[in-house]
Design an enzyme around this catalytic site. Structure first.
Site: not given
Ligand code: MRU
Length: 348
Positions: A46-48, A89, A197, A238, A248-249
């Site tokens: 995960r993570g852009a 995603r 995370q 992201d 973002n998150k």
């Protein structure tokens, strides 16, 4: 050096299983692009930027299995691979950036044979991975100049090596570069409900790097800002719209509002591939709604909610550009007005 995504000599995709961290360091090997797509959906990776790099590796795996010597047939099957990976995603634009780069590679060149295309696709995936590491290192040192000796920096989610191909990361890249430059810094990591995370990944990376890290629950951030414990905030992204609005998150927006209230500089570190110049502002950025079980249960284990409760689980939020002090990229640091400064970086 933390390696998040690797491509084996035979093209297989290797991913450290982030669902198992921090207690187990397990590397999964994938030989089928559909399994790679599933790994992205299920957050093995995960993570852009990491999602973009992994998708590129998945595409290279996918072409390996196409059995035709006819270039037109190949291109049709290729599109199906791109589509499947593109449906994993929706928010992280690096995914679509990587897919578009792979699409252009195949459509824009006149290859002599399908074998030539397959080799070029594999080489391009390796190039995207190698570039990601170099870009993050540059970004880290660009951002480190904004960090002062003695600073305590708050970060949200995980924007570290684990959110990229490996090594530096984006927001944590800035922190690591400041640390390497000899600055004495401390980190506060938000745990980042619902998937934790911050607790599982950021804390793990900081401990591994020997950087002083304190873990707090998300709701404690305002308290520590008010107590004067936080000097700066650095997060990843992201997707950044052309005007500097930042996806973002989930929870990032709340942190940014609190930062404004307490006059704490709020920085975003992201590679140029995270900037979506086709998106004029944040309103059009799709926000991924994830499975309600992430909220119903803690880490897929204990149920913490009663039967019959409604659940909403947006994975990201949008921080408006006026709350952002600076956007740190591999090409330099952009400041307001972002439409102008990001545009300049794009053309530099
Ligand atoms: O849902 P995730 O874990 O993929 O979300 C990750 C984030 O929001 C990161 O902060 C973002 O991708 C930037 S990472 C360099």
């Amino acid at each position: 050096m933390i390696k998040t995504v690797e491509f084996a000599e035979n093209g297989n995709v290797l991913l450290i299983d982030q669902r198992k961290l921090p207690t187990k360091e397990i590397v999964n090997e994938y030989s089928d692009y559909k399994e790679v797509a599933k790994a992205i959906v299920e957050m093995v990776v995960r993570g852009a930027p990491a999602i973009g790099v992994t998708a590129a590796g998945g595409i290279a795996l996918g072409v390996r299995a196409i059995e035709t010597a006819d270039i037109d047939v190949f291109k049709r099957e290729y599109e199906l691979i791109l589509e499947l990976l593109g449906a994993t995603r929706p928010t992280a634009v690096n995914l679509f950036w990587a897919i578009e780069r792979m699409r252009k590679l195949v459509n824009g060149n006149r290859f002599a044979s399908v074998d030539d295309i397959k080799q070029a696709v594999y080489a391009e995936a390796r190039k995207i991975l190698a570039e990601d590491i170099v870009i993050n290192e540059k970004m880290g040192f660009n951002g480190a100049e904004l960090i002062k000796d003695g600073d305590t920096i708050l970060t949200h989610c995980n924007a570290g090596a684990l959110a990229t191909a490996g090594h530096y990361g984006t927001a944590l890249g800035v922190i690591k570069a400041a640390h390497i430059s000899g600055k004495n810094i401390k980190v506060f990591a938000d745990e980042t409900r619902p998937r934790l995370q911050g607790a599982n990944l950021t804390a793990w990376e900081m401990v591994k790097e020997g950087i002083d890290v304190t873990l707090i629950t998300d709701s404690m951030a305002g308290y520590f800002m008010k107590m004067g414990k936080i000097d700066r905030i650095v997060v990843g992204s992201d997707r950044i719209a052309g005007n500097g609005d930042v996806a973002n998150k989930i929870g990032t927006y709340s942190v940014a509002v609190l930062a404004k209230r307490h006059n704490i500089p709020f920085y975003v570190a992201a590679p140029m591939s995270t900037i979506d110049f086709d998106m004029p502002n944040g309103d059009g950025i799709p926000i991924e709604e994830r499975n309600k079980d992430e909220v119903l249960y803690v880490m897929g284990g204990k149920r913490v909610t009663p039967e019959g409760v409604n659940i909403m689980n947006p994975a990201f939020d949008i921080t408006p550009n006026d709350l952002v002090e600076a956007i740190i990229t591999e090409k330099g640091v952009a400041r307001k007005p972002f439409t102008e400064s990001l545009g300049k970086l794009r053309n530099s």
